[in-house]
Each structure stands twice: as structure tokens, then as C-alpha cells.
Design a protein around this motif. Structure first.
Motif, PDB file in Angstrom:
ATOM      1  N   ALA A  55       0.828  -1.205   0.000  1.00  0.00           N
ATOM      2  CA  ALA A  55       0.000   0.000   0.000  1.00  0.00           C
ATOM      3  C   ALA A  55       0.862   1.254   0.000  1.00  0.00           C
ATOM      4  O   ALA A  55       0.494   2.260  -0.600  1.00  0.00           O
ATOM      5  N   MET A  56       2.018   1.181   0.646  1.00  0.00           N
ATOM      6  CA  MET A  56       2.921   2.333   0.652  1.00  0.00           C
ATOM      7  C   MET A  56       3.418   2.620  -0.756  1.00  0.00           C
ATOM      8  O   MET A  56       3.521   3.773  -1.159  1.00  0.00           O
ATOM      9  N   TYR A  57       3.727   1.555  -1.519  1.00  0.00           N
ATOM     10  CA  TYR A  57       4.199   1.755  -2.893  1.00  0.00           C
ATOM     11  C   TYR A  57       3.138   2.397  -3.774  1.00  0.00           C
ATOM     12  O   TYR A  57       3.457   3.108  -4.721  1.00  0.00           O
ATOM     13  N   VAL A  58       1.888   2.158  -3.483  1.00  0.00           N
ATOM     14  CA  VAL A  58       0.807   2.777  -4.250  1.00  0.00           C
ATOM     15  C   VAL A  58       0.549   4.206  -3.763  1.00  0.00           C
ATOM     16  O   VAL A  58       0.350   5.126  -4.562  1.00  0.00           O
ATOM     17  N   ALA A  59       0.557   4.407  -2.462  1.00  0.00           N
ATOM     18  CA  ALA A  59       0.181   5.706  -1.897  1.00  0.00           C
ATOM     19  C   ALA A  59       1.301   6.736  -1.950  1.00  0.00           C
ATOM     20  O   ALA A  59       1.022   7.944  -1.970  1.00  0.00           O
ATOM     21  N   ALA A  60       2.563   6.309  -1.970  1.00  0.00           N
ATOM     22  CA  ALA A  60       3.675   7.270  -1.913  1.00  0.00           C
ATOM     23  C   ALA A  60       3.669   8.238  -3.097  1.00  0.00           C
ATOM     24  O   ALA A  60       3.800   9.461  -2.881  1.00  0.00           O
ATOM     25  N   PRO A  61       3.500   7.794  -4.357  1.00  0.00           N
ATOM     26  CA  PRO A  61       3.449   8.786  -5.440  1.00  0.00           C
ATOM     27  C   PRO A  61       2.252   9.723  -5.341  1.00  0.00           C
ATOM     28  O   PRO A  61       2.354  10.900  -5.691  1.00  0.00           O
ATOM     29  N   ILE A  62       1.145   9.223  -4.831  1.00  0.00           N
ATOM     30  CA  ILE A  62      -0.042  10.074  -4.666  1.00  0.00           C
ATOM     31  C   ILE A  62       0.222  11.142  -3.613  1.00  0.00           C
ATOM     32  O   ILE A  62      -0.096  12.324  -3.806  1.00  0.00           O
ATOM     33  N   ILE A  63       0.809  10.751  -2.503  1.00  0.00           N
ATOM     34  CA  ILE A  63       1.110  11.704  -1.428  1.00  0.00           C
ATOM     35  C   ILE A  63       2.141  12.724  -1.902  1.00  0.00           C
ATOM     36  O   ILE A  63       2.004  13.928  -1.645  1.00  0.00           O
TER      37      ILE A  63
END
Length: 74
Positions: A55-63
């Protein structure tokens, strides 16, 4: 070994001259970048802690994109 304190003192005492020589066209973008980097890091760590590494790999670019778009204009 005596060169290290001399070089350190020279850099510390010479740095105000660089600040005074800079053009005064500063904005809040630089300090905003520092704040948003810390906020983004905390949010990314929170996602990793709560939901795991995938989930971090998905959310990091969004953040990080959100942090970039929240910066004040030039």
C-alpha cells in the motif's frame, strides 16, 4: 587537525555574506517545500505502518504529488 576548525569558522562566518548577496525575490515556496517534505514523509510512514509495504508503494506517489501541488506559486 588545526585546519578543520579554521575551515569551519570560515564557512560559518562567510555564510552571511552569501545571504546578503542574494537577490531578495524569495517566496514561501522554499519553506513550504521543507514543511511538505516532512508532512509527506510522516504520511508515507503512516500508510506503511497501517497498511503495509504494498500500500505504501501505491500511496507514496499520490502523497508526493499532493505535496507538490500544495506548494505556493512562485
Amino acid at each position: 587537525m588545526k585546519r578543520l576548525p579554521t575551515i569551519s569558522a570560515g564557512l560559518i562566518l562567510g555564510s552571511p555574506a552569501l545571504a546578503l548577496a542574494a537577490d531578495h525575490s524569495a517566496s514561501y515556496r522554499g519553506i513550504g517545500l521543507i514543511y511538505f517534505v516532512f508532512i509527506g514523509g510522516i504520511l508515507i510512514y503512516g500508510v506503511k505502518d497501517a497498511f503495509g509495504k504494498k500500500a505504501m508503494y501505491v500511496a507514496a506517489p499520490i502523497i508526493l504529488g499532493w505535496c507538490y501541488w500544495m506548494l505556493p506559486p512562485n
